[in-house]
Design an enzyme around this catalytic site. Structure first.
Site, short mmCIF file in Angstrom:
data_model
loop_
_atom_site.label_atom_id
_atom_site.label_comp_id
_atom_site.label_asym_id
_atom_site.label_seq_id
_atom_site.Cartn_x
_atom_site.Cartn_y
_atom_site.Cartn_z
N LYS A 256 -21.53 -15.85 45.36
CA LYS A 256 -22.84 -15.28 45.02
C LYS A 256 -22.85 -14.67 43.62
O LYS A 256 -23.37 -13.58 43.40
CB LYS A 256 -23.24 -14.20 46.05
N ARG A 257 -22.31 -15.40 42.64
CA ARG A 257 -22.27 -14.89 41.28
C ARG A 257 -23.59 -15.14 40.54
O ARG A 257 -24.45 -15.88 41.03
CB ARG A 257 -21.12 -15.53 40.50
#
Lengths: 217, 217
Positions: free
Chosen positions: B41-42
């Site tokens: 989830k960058r």
């Protein structure tokens, strides 16, 4: 305040993570009174966010972390559970892509205003701070209508071209309430062997600018 | 497909990062044909996202990574530059917090639909996949109107209670186009010493369920 950007450590793999541990240990030892920010932009479902919170608040002992709001309440509350730690929610960011979604209207509010508004209802929301980009200083007046008392992290002064004067004009409250950040403007002041001196010079210049504004405040 | 959740490694600091490197090296060696997903989830401004892309696509050699859309175009395009790598954009997630922002109306679209719609214009958008939670299977029909051909990662079957049948009913296209994921339902099948056998049993059960649906397809 110090704000290590986690991506630049992760890009080096294991050695990078080791350098990150050394960096924060050094900061916590040498400057225990300085506020530290893990610029990590994390955020996931609850049971996962609680692991990120553990990583940055317990393992690394940062004072705060930046988080993304897209997954909502249960993705942020695990961070807010930590007393004496601050969770810095992306609201209006300093990049061009901010206009893709953050400034879109939802009813009578822009998405970033909705993000701030809804976040006030979360458990332990007093531990929240907010990212508002310096490149959008005029928006700070609207932000202050929703959260007059909150502390704001304001990136984008320096390399991204934001104005310190405008940020202060629209964003200061009676506690100041602003943490203004210049990263590349200081870090990349010189590519030569004088990089440390050049960075110190840039930091001092900004410090002087800030002082001038605060004196008149 | 294998989808290590990066938070659970980071929570253990340096040792965790070491374990992550070992995990992906093992997967790439033993099952080179299996698709690997860094569930991370960058997402950050461009120059930072390019570092996250390097970390997960080059250093660790994952086939794909999950990313958050909140910061828009320039936060995702550095991931899309990598040929033969996939970037999996959060659209409609499986958690309760999804309703905080993702389903809010922007004009005549919900935010998550707007996210998908705008992302189609990004450079190398053919490298995009999308997260659509199984807990919201009925929404998949609307998703297919916007992106009939894209591959979707569908978490939420298992522990989160999503229905495999409904996901297939509303989400399959003529290439199937679905990667359905059960994490905790398999991983936490048993807390005893039989955890590996119990997990394998759960995985096989799901595999059989999937096969049945695909045969009738």
């Amino acid at each position: 305040s110090y704000k290590p950007n986690i991506a630049f450590y992760e890009a080096h793999g294991l050695k990078g993570w080791q350098a990150l541990e050394k960096t924060i240990a050094y900061l916590n030892e040498k400057c225990p009174d300085h506020f530290t920010i893990a610029d990590a932009k994390r955020g996931d479902i609850g049971n996962t966010s609680s692991r990120y919170a553990k990583a940055f608040f317990e393992e690394l002992n940062f004072d705060s972390i930046t988080v993304a709001p897209y997954m909502g309440k249960d993705s942020i509350e695990p961070f807010l559970e930590y007393e004496n730690k601050h969770t810095i929610l992306l609201a209006l960011t300093s990049n061009v892509g901010a206009f893709d979604y953050q400034t879109k209207m939802i009813g009578d509010q822009m998405l970033y205003q909705k993000v701030i508004d809804i976040s006030k209802e979360w458990k332990n929301s007093r531990n929240l701070m907010y990212v508002i980009g310096a490149t959008k200083a005029e928006y700070l007046a609207d932000v202050r209508k929703i959260i007059p008392d909150s502390f704001l992290l304001v990136p984008g002064v320096g390399a991204q071209g934001g104005s310190l004067e405008k940020v202060c004009e629209f964003g200061m409250n009676d506690q100041v309430g602003l943490l203004v950040n210049s990263s590349r403007g200081i870090l990349y002041a010189s590519n030569g062997r004088d990089f440390a001196e050049a960075a110190a010079k840039k930091a001092r210049e900004l410090h002087v600018q800030m002082k001038k504004i605060l004196i008149n405040y």
